[in-house]
Design a protein around this motif. Structure first.
Motif, short mmCIF file in Angstrom:
data_model
loop_
_atom_site.label_atom_id
_atom_site.label_comp_id
_atom_site.label_asym_id
_atom_site.label_seq_id
_atom_site.Cartn_x
_atom_site.Cartn_y
_atom_site.Cartn_z
N ARG A 139 0.69 -1.29 -0.02
CA ARG A 139 -0.08 0.00 0.02
C ARG A 139 0.83 1.42 0.14
O ARG A 139 0.57 2.45 -0.52
N LEU A 140 1.88 1.22 0.82
CA LEU A 140 2.64 2.46 0.79
C LEU A 140 3.53 2.59 -0.73
O LEU A 140 3.56 3.64 -0.90
N ARG B 187 1.11 4.51 -2.90
CA ARG B 187 1.12 5.79 -2.36
C ARG B 187 2.34 6.50 -3.04
O ARG B 187 2.31 7.51 -3.69
N GLU C 269 -0.95 7.13 3.17
CA GLU C 269 -1.82 5.62 3.36
C GLU C 269 -2.30 5.65 4.87
O GLU C 269 -3.54 5.43 4.97
#
Lengths: 600, 191
Positions: A41-42, A45, B187
């Motif tokens: 997920r990081l 981003r 996030e």
């Protein structure tokens, strides 16, 4: 306790990929999946940050290509040249900062290497100083002229917009009215120049700007004659070296001295080009151009545009006559001839095409309950009832909008006769609105309509941003379709016995209003307006613009493919397209009318 | 911190505060074009025309300089971040005003935003909002680093100078750590 970002430290792998992003090193995001879902997920981003950075780089590069570059380039006298915005044969133009007035200006500097003498420079400066004394809205404002560091320069107002040439190339030939208005502005500009004892000498579509607003007070679509730098520089033969032969009067090509008549010729060619997007002669070498002007191969305007009014054709042909004695003697005479072409009794509304207009357009969409007495009078100048076999209200329909709202099936049995007037109510009195009229915030508008048979009425509004609003019918408010025959209806109707109106709520642009009257329901329009928000009883109502799907439907009718962006297409409004599509649809009796209102 | 280099933004700022008009002009000329271009990327095309966007940037910039008397940036980067912030506020005001000019006064602003800005078009509104939110969570130096590298495309050498770092490599490390932190914040805000 939940761990937040500020409690955590980015791990080494994340910093490594971040460094690659910062370095603009391509990252294979497919490969960089991450070992854990959190890491993945990081990285996702980070890929968004990379995309943002990429977008900044790309957009910065594209703006640099139109002249936005970093930093002051150099100082010239009191001005700071910030960036180059154009260059000609012997001069460069910069966007510059005037620290005294704290504003930006255009700075035109002669090239040091242009092989000019200081005498030439002095003449150029003198010329500019005379120009600086001309104050006319259609002439570029010259702030000053001087020589610094051995470079002669003039500084002027900074215009943002398109040249007429760019405009024509982008959108094609103009309608007669639009071209006439531009032509009359240019006549006024030339009259001011000539009155100052000057000849422009290089009037072309490249030297006329259609300026956007450069401040709230400055109107949009202002026509500005500019680029005097070449006007009186040298003996005339040099003109051909840097002028534009297609716009140059033939006597100048033969070596004569420039005169007001030679400027009038150039303006005639501009009008020809505005009306046809072509030239009367085939572009080519100067000698060939010169030949065509006398050997009969020149294309007459009436052959290029047989649809134009005869008066306009005559005026343009006389302005662009190869024989100087056959031309108008002055720009003012041409202006008068052009003015005669416009509908009698109407002043030339400052119809500004707002391609570059800056502010968000005003809208007519807020519906309010009318509070003033309803005046039951007929319109100030009732128009003749358009019948199925006559196109309605031609005198107020500028050619730039939908042509001839002719009925679809001339021989259909159920012909609809329609009489419709858009009006404004001010302090209890009503004033009929026609094309080009100005409206303002606070104005209340209505439509008076009478039909020979039961009819479905639709009123749509488009602002200059291309947003479309439905003004009628209104769900659960006002009158409903179909409206009864033989009755003079006032739309949008009434509520609790009080008249409703459309109220102008904001300013800044142009409103295009399309009125459609049909003996049958128009499914496309019905569908498009069906999804509008339900007004709350008793309260003012705002109407969101039609959603994308509704617009797509309208565009489908207008013959624009769905693949095109839903923003207003260059030079073609959604409503104009829609009207064009409907007029080609032989599905019953249909009456339509488009009115453009200025909302400056 | 070493003395500012001649004609550096830091020195110009000192001079502007001392009332030096020429320094003020140089400062404007140096930064105006880049900030103008930056603002164009942030404003929906429909919200303002080209000329008015330029005007907005110019007015905002001049106003900022008028207030620079009370502003003591540690270094050029802080000054740039300060300009970014006030310009971003002006841009957002402008977008809101654009909405009010329309018929949407009573319409939920979330659903009735004007058309997308060039940046939104490029990466999507959600991602840009995530970025903006996370950006605000960063410390001052990290904000400056991200702005200069990601949004303004400055070189590491320029960033080192603007942040008062002694080498381009140090600036690169600052930027990289700031970007990693930004990803974490994005996030985090996405939960």
């Amino acid at each position: 306790m939940t761990e937040h970002a500020h409690d955590r430290e980015p791990d080494g792998r994340l910093i490594e990929v971040a460094a690659a992003v910062a370095d603009r090193t391509p990252v294979d995001w497919e490969q960089e999946q991450g070992r854990t879902p959190g890491q993945a997920r990081l990285l996702a981003r980070l890929s968004e940050i990379a995309a943002l950075q990429d977008a900044h780089d790309r957009l910065a590069a594209s703006s640099a290509s139109v002249g936005v570059t970093a930093g002051a380039l150099f100082n010239w006298g009191p001005l700071h040249a910030i960036e180059g915005i154009g260059s000609g044969s012997f001069a460069d133009v910069y966007r510059a900062w005037d620290p005294t007035l704290e504003r930006e200006v255009a700075l035109k500097l002669r090239r040091a290497d242009a092989g000019r003498s200081t005498l030439d420079d002095r003449r150029w400066i003198e010329e500019a100083r005379r120009l600086a004394r001309i104050r006319h809205p259609n002439v570029l404002v010259v702030h000053g002229a001087d020589t610094h560091d051995g470079r002669a320069g003039i500084w002027t107002e900074l215009l943002v917009g398109q040249t007429l040439e760019q405009w024509i190339v982008a959108r094609g030939a103009l309608g007669p009215r639009e071209a006439t208005v531009v032509g009359m502005d240019l006549c006024a500009a030339l009259s001011a120049v000539h009155a100052a004892g000057l000849i422009h000498g290089d009037v072309t579509t490249h030297n006329v700007m259609r300026a956007g607003s450069s401040g709230s007070s400055d109107g949009s679509g202002r026509i500005v004659l500019m680029d005097f730098g070449t006007a009186h520089d040298e003996a005339r033969p040099n003109l051909i070296a840097f002028g534009t032969p297609l716009f140059t009067a033939p006597e100048l090509l033969d070596g004569s001295t420039p005169s007001p008549r030679s400027d009038v010729y150039s303006l005639g060619i501009i009008l020809y080009r505005l009306l046809t997007a072509r030239y009367p002669v085939t572009p080519g070498p100067v000698a060939r151009i010169r030949e065509q002007l006398t050997d009969g191969s020149r294309t007459a305007l009436r052959d290029a545009r047989p649809d134009l009014p005869a008066g306009l054709v005559q005026a343009v042909e006389r302005a662009a006559a190869p024989d100087p004695d056959a031309r108008f003697a002055s720009a003012a005479a041409l202006e008068q001839a052009l003015g005669a072409f416009l509908p009698a009794g109407r002043s030339v509304a400052p119809r500004r095409p707002y391609r570059f207009a800056a502010m968000a357009a005003g809208l007519i969409a807020l519906l309010t309950i009318g509070t003033f007495a309803w005046i039951r009078t007929r319109p100030v100048s009732p128009e003749p009832a358009p019948t199925a076999s006559t196109a309605p209200v031609q005198e107020t329909a500028p050619p730039s909008v939908v042509p001839a709202p002719a009925p679809v099936t001339p021989n259909a049995p159920a012909m609809l006769r329609v009489e419709a007037t858009l009006y404004r109510t001010t302090a209890g009195s009503r004033e009929r609105l026609a094309n080009g009229d100005a409206i303002a915030p606070g104005d209340a508008l209505g439509l008076e309509v009478e039909t020979s048979g039961p009819a479905h009425v639709y009123v749509l509004d488009e602002d200059q941003r291309g947003q479309v609003f439905a003004l009628f019918p209104l769900r659960s408010r006002g009158a409903a379709n179909p409206v009864a025959a033989g009755v003079r209806h006032r739309l949008p109707g009434t509520e609790d016995g009080r008249p409703l109106e459309w109220q102008v709520t904001s300013a800044g642009g142009r409103e295009t209003i399309l009125i459609l009257v049909s003996s049958k329901p128009l499914d496309t329009i019905e569908q498009a307006v069906a999804g509008l928000a339900e007004p709350a009883p008793g309260a003012s109502v705002t109407y969101p613009s039609l959603d994308r799907e509704a617009l797509a439907r309208l565009r489908g009718v207008g013959g624009i493919t769905r693949g095109e962006p839903l923003q207003k297409a260059e030079g073609k409004s959604i409503l104009a397209s829609l009207a064009g599509g409907l007029s080609r649809r032989p599905d019953g009796s249909l009456w339509m009318r488009m009115i453009e209102l200025e909302n400056p | 911190m070493p003395d500012p280099a001649p004609d550096s933004t830091a020195l110009l700022l000192q001079q502007v505060r001392a009332g030096d008009a020429a320094a003020r002009e140089r400062l404007v000329a140096r930064h105006l074009p880049l900030l103008r271009a930056w603002a164009h990327r942030r404003l929906p095309p429909g919200a303002r025309g080209l000329a008015d966007t330029d005007d907005l940037v110019q007015v905002t910039f001049v106003r900022a300089l008028n207030q620079v008397q009370g502003f003591e940036p540690r270094h050029e980067g802080a000054f740039l971040a300060y300009l970014r912030q006030i310009l971003l506020n002006a841009v957002r005001d402008e977008i809101r005003r654009g909405r009010r000019r329309g018929p949407h006064e009573e319409v939920d602003p979330e659903t009735e935003a004007p058309g997308p800005s060039p940046l939104e078009t490029a990466i999507g509104r959600d991602a840009l909002e995530r970025y903006d939110r996370a950006f605000g969570q960063l410390g001052a130096e990290q904000q400056e680093a991200v702005f200069m590298r990601v949004e303004m495309g400055m070189t590491y050498e320029e960033i080192a100078g603007a942040l008062g770092k002694n080498s381009a490599n140090t600036a690169r490390m600052v930027v990289s750590r700031a970007l990693a932190r930004l990803a974490l914040e994005m996030e985090d805000g996405n939960d």
